[in-house]
Design a protein around this motif. Sequence first.
Motif, PDB file in Angstrom:
ATOM      1  N   ILE A   1       0.850  -1.189   0.000  1.00  0.00           N
ATOM      2  CA  ILE A   1       0.000   0.000   0.000  1.00  0.00           C
ATOM      3  C   ILE A   1       0.890   1.245   0.000  1.00  0.00           C
ATOM      4  N   SER A   2       0.567   2.170  -0.879  1.00  0.00           N
ATOM      5  CA  SER A   2       1.373   3.383  -1.068  1.00  0.00           C
ATOM      6  C   SER A   2       0.647   4.589  -0.501  1.00  0.00           C
ATOM      7  N   ASP A   3       1.286   5.743  -0.631  1.00  0.00           N
ATOM      8  CA  ASP A   3       0.627   6.983  -0.208  1.00  0.00           C
ATOM      9  C   ASP A   3      -0.681   7.181  -0.965  1.00  0.00           C
ATOM     10  N   LYS A   4      -0.664   6.824  -2.257  1.00  0.00           N
ATOM     11  CA  LYS A   4      -1.897   6.950  -3.039  1.00  0.00           C
ATOM     12  C   LYS A   4      -2.964   6.000  -2.503  1.00  0.00           C
ATOM     13  N   GLY A   5      -2.564   4.779  -2.171  1.00  0.00           N
ATOM     14  CA  GLY A   5      -3.508   3.819  -1.613  1.00  0.00           C
ATOM     15  C   GLY A   5      -4.092   4.296  -0.300  1.00  0.00           C
ATOM     16  N   ILE A   6      -3.246   4.908   0.521  1.00  0.00           N
ATOM     17  CA  ILE A   6      -3.716   5.447   1.797  1.00  0.00           C
ATOM     18  C   ILE A   6      -4.712   6.577   1.561  1.00  0.00           C
ATOM     19  N   GLU A   7      -4.432   7.400   0.549  1.00  0.00           N
ATOM     20  CA  GLU A   7      -5.379   8.478   0.219  1.00  0.00           C
ATOM     21  C   GLU A   7      -6.717   7.899  -0.219  1.00  0.00           C
ATOM     22  N   ILE A   8      -6.676   6.844  -1.050  1.00  0.00           N
ATOM     23  CA  ILE A   8      -7.931   6.251  -1.543  1.00  0.00           C
ATOM     24  C   ILE A   8      -8.687   5.576  -0.404  1.00  0.00           C
ATOM     25  N   ILE A   9      -7.982   4.874   0.470  1.00  0.00           N
ATOM     26  CA  ILE A   9      -8.661   4.161   1.559  1.00  0.00           C
ATOM     27  C   ILE A   9      -9.352   5.138   2.502  1.00  0.00           C
ATOM     28  N   HIS A  10      -8.737   6.300   2.693  1.00  0.00           N
ATOM     29  CA  HIS A  10      -9.406   7.340   3.495  1.00  0.00           C
ATOM     30  C   HIS A  10     -10.645   7.861   2.765  1.00  0.00           C
ATOM     31  N   ARG A  11     -10.507   8.068   1.477  1.00  0.00           N
ATOM     32  CA  ARG A  11     -11.618   8.628   0.693  1.00  0.00           C
ATOM     33  C   ARG A  11     -12.811   7.675   0.629  1.00  0.00           C
ATOM     34  N   THR A  12     -12.526   6.393   0.513  1.00  0.00           N
ATOM     35  CA  THR A  12     -13.611   5.415   0.349  1.00  0.00           C
ATOM     36  C   THR A  12     -14.142   4.882   1.677  1.00  0.00           C
ATOM     37  N   GLY A  13     -13.372   5.063   2.754  1.00  0.00           N
ATOM     38  CA  GLY A  13     -13.808   4.550   4.050  1.00  0.00           C
ATOM     39  C   GLY A  13     -13.580   3.067   4.235  1.00  0.00           C
ATOM     40  N   ALA A  14     -12.683   2.489   3.443  1.00  0.00           N
ATOM     41  CA  ALA A  14     -12.391   1.058   3.556  1.00  0.00           C
ATOM     42  C   ALA A  14     -11.537   0.776   4.789  1.00  0.00           C
ATOM     43  N   TYR A  15     -11.409  -0.504   5.106  1.00  0.00           N
ATOM     44  CA  TYR A  15     -10.637  -0.965   6.260  1.00  0.00           C
ATOM     45  C   TYR A  15      -9.511  -1.871   5.784  1.00  0.00           C
ATOM     46  N   LEU A  16      -8.391  -1.846   6.496  1.00  0.00           N
ATOM     47  CA  LEU A  16      -7.235  -2.676   6.163  1.00  0.00           C
ATOM     48  C   LEU A  16      -7.155  -3.867   7.111  1.00  0.00           C
ATOM     49  N   VAL A  17      -6.973  -5.062   6.528  1.00  0.00           N
ATOM     50  CA  VAL A  17      -6.826  -6.301   7.302  1.00  0.00           C
ATOM     51  C   VAL A  17      -5.435  -6.858   6.993  1.00  0.00           C
ATOM     52  N   PRO A  18      -4.417  -6.534   7.798  1.00  0.00           N
ATOM     53  CA  PRO A  18      -3.032  -6.836   7.411  1.00  0.00           C
ATOM     54  C   PRO A  18      -2.599  -8.294   7.524  1.00  0.00           C
ATOM     55  N   THR A  19      -3.318  -9.133   8.232  1.00  0.00           N
ATOM     56  CA  THR A  19      -3.043 -10.582   8.331  1.00  0.00           C
ATOM     57  C   THR A  19      -1.573 -10.878   8.638  1.00  0.00           C
ATOM     58  N   LEU A  20      -1.059 -10.276   9.688  1.00  0.00           N
ATOM     59  CA  LEU A  20       0.354 -10.453  10.043  1.00  0.00           C
ATOM     60  C   LEU A  20       0.667 -11.869  10.504  1.00  0.00           C
ATOM     61  N   ALA A  21      -0.319 -12.564  11.048  1.00  0.00           N
ATOM     62  CA  ALA A  21      -0.097 -13.931  11.516  1.00  0.00           C
ATOM     63  C   ALA A  21       0.345 -14.847  10.384  1.00  0.00           C
ATOM     64  N   ALA A  22       0.040 -14.485   9.155  1.00  0.00           N
ATOM     65  CA  ALA A  22       0.403 -15.322   8.009  1.00  0.00           C
ATOM     66  C   ALA A  22       1.910 -15.438   7.839  1.00  0.00           C
TER      67      ALA A  22
ATOM     68  N   LEU B   1       2.528  -0.933   6.701  1.00  0.00           N
ATOM     69  CA  LEU B   1       1.485  -0.960   7.735  1.00  0.00           C
ATOM     70  C   LEU B   1       1.714   0.143   8.754  1.00  0.00           C
ATOM     71  N   ARG B   2       2.965   0.317   9.172  1.00  0.00           N
ATOM     72  CA  ARG B   2       3.252   1.396  10.133  1.00  0.00           C
ATOM     73  C   ARG B   2       2.899   2.755   9.543  1.00  0.00           C
ATOM     74  N   LYS B   3       3.188   2.919   8.256  1.00  0.00           N
ATOM     75  CA  LYS B   3       2.835   4.179   7.579  1.00  0.00           C
ATOM     76  C   LYS B   3       1.325   4.368   7.567  1.00  0.00           C
ATOM     77  N   ALA B   4       0.610   3.293   7.301  1.00  0.00           N
ATOM     78  CA  ALA B   4      -0.855   3.367   7.280  1.00  0.00           C
ATOM     79  C   ALA B   4      -1.403   3.685   8.667  1.00  0.00           C
ATOM     80  N   LEU B   5      -0.846   3.050   9.700  1.00  0.00           N
ATOM     81  CA  LEU B   5      -1.287   3.327  11.071  1.00  0.00           C
ATOM     82  C   LEU B   5      -1.037   4.783  11.433  1.00  0.00           C
ATOM     83  N   ASP B   6       0.144   5.287  11.075  1.00  0.00           N
ATOM     84  CA  ASP B   6       0.478   6.686  11.377  1.00  0.00           C
ATOM     85  C   ASP B   6      -0.473   7.641  10.663  1.00  0.00           C
ATOM     86  N   ALA B   7      -0.987   7.201   9.512  1.00  0.00           N
ATOM     87  CA  ALA B   7      -1.903   8.039   8.733  1.00  0.00           C
ATOM     88  C   ALA B   7      -3.350   7.891   9.184  1.00  0.00           C
TER      89      ALA B   7
END
Length: 408
Positions: A252-273, A304-310
């Motif tokens: 996920i990039s800065d553009k992706g973070i911008e879109i996820i904010h705009r659309t109201g979507a949620y991120l499921v990072p699945t770190l256990a994988a 993910l850390r970038k997304a959390l910070d955003a």
Amino acid sequence: MKKIVFKHGRVIDGYQDKPLQDGLVVIDNGTIVYSGKMDEVILEHYQDAQVVDLSGKTIMPGMIDAHVHLTLAGEPSYLHTLIMEDAKLTVIKGIERAKKALNAGFTTIRCLGEKGQIDVYIKKAIEEGVIVGPNILASGKAITITGGHGDMFPGDIEIDGIATIVDGEDAVRTATRKQLKLGVDNIKLMATGGGMSPGDARISQLTIAEMRVAIEEAEKYGKLTAAHAIGEEGINNALEAGVRTLEHGTYISDKGIEIIHRTGAYLVPTLAAFKTLKYGKEGGVPEYHLKKVQAFKDAHFINLRKALDAGVKVITGTDAGTPFNLHGENAYELECLVEAGMTPMEAIHAATRVAAEALKLEDKGMLKEGYIADLIVIDGNPLDDITILQHGKVEQVYKQGELVYNTI
């Protein structure tokens, strides 16, 4: 259903930032009727209730795992299961895997691609009271393109896998409608390649237009949508198409973070994988799988850390069933989220209120008046040590006010 009073517990209600140290929770007929400070007047009113003293213990909402595969048991490679195991046997095994999640404190799970649509039938059996298990949000089979993630079989071999293989908008629409006809709660879309399928996991697969028709069909019926997405282009495509939850989101990039904010979507990072890397070299995980997962592990945590910070909304999902990622060990995801930068309370919120919000579960995820009494009792304080959720400290699990797991 009986009335139960939980007194003197540490209450983590799923929405406040601090726990209530000497709290009281009352359930009546499967519903929470009070959650707050100790109150002797309320205790007096519920003299006929069962009383549970939780001194030194924590009570909190049942957790939610938004990404599991009941078809899989955490085996190094699932090809043998998909090729050789009949779905009638898989459904029996899937029942036990779902119960392991429930016993671990996960009162709700969302399945994201199953052989033989076994999640649909396990859900029905649970809801009819035939078996005991968590609340299940079913997806049936995921939707992928020819040669896409979920289509790893050679030539013209047809296998009962975790995905329906289709190409083009009309075919995607038909496949979506077939899943909806089964009564699924969610439509899973494969926006990119993945670790468990050969080929570059970063390449985008389903197009924006293909995903839009699936999402359009799902939303007609008020159903959820999720997109498996590893690479940047596929992530952006899925988000622009309007998907509700983004699974993995590795690049996920800065553009992706911008879109996820705009659309109201949620991120499921699945770190256990990423347990695949911890055990896979000696455990028999295919070399191509290990190489791909290793290649994007560092990027996954950095982004993910970038997304959390955003301020991106993140929820728990384990991808349970993938190599060495075992059902019943779902709470490991909360430990991973804390390692990624969340506080323990934020990780708990990701597994309760925020996950319920993402999955449109309006009466779950909080200990709040009028909410369903899906809750767990923990020996100790997970805010001091989030890992205790994994180590036998979940002593009781209640689903709709009924005790379904007990070690006391």
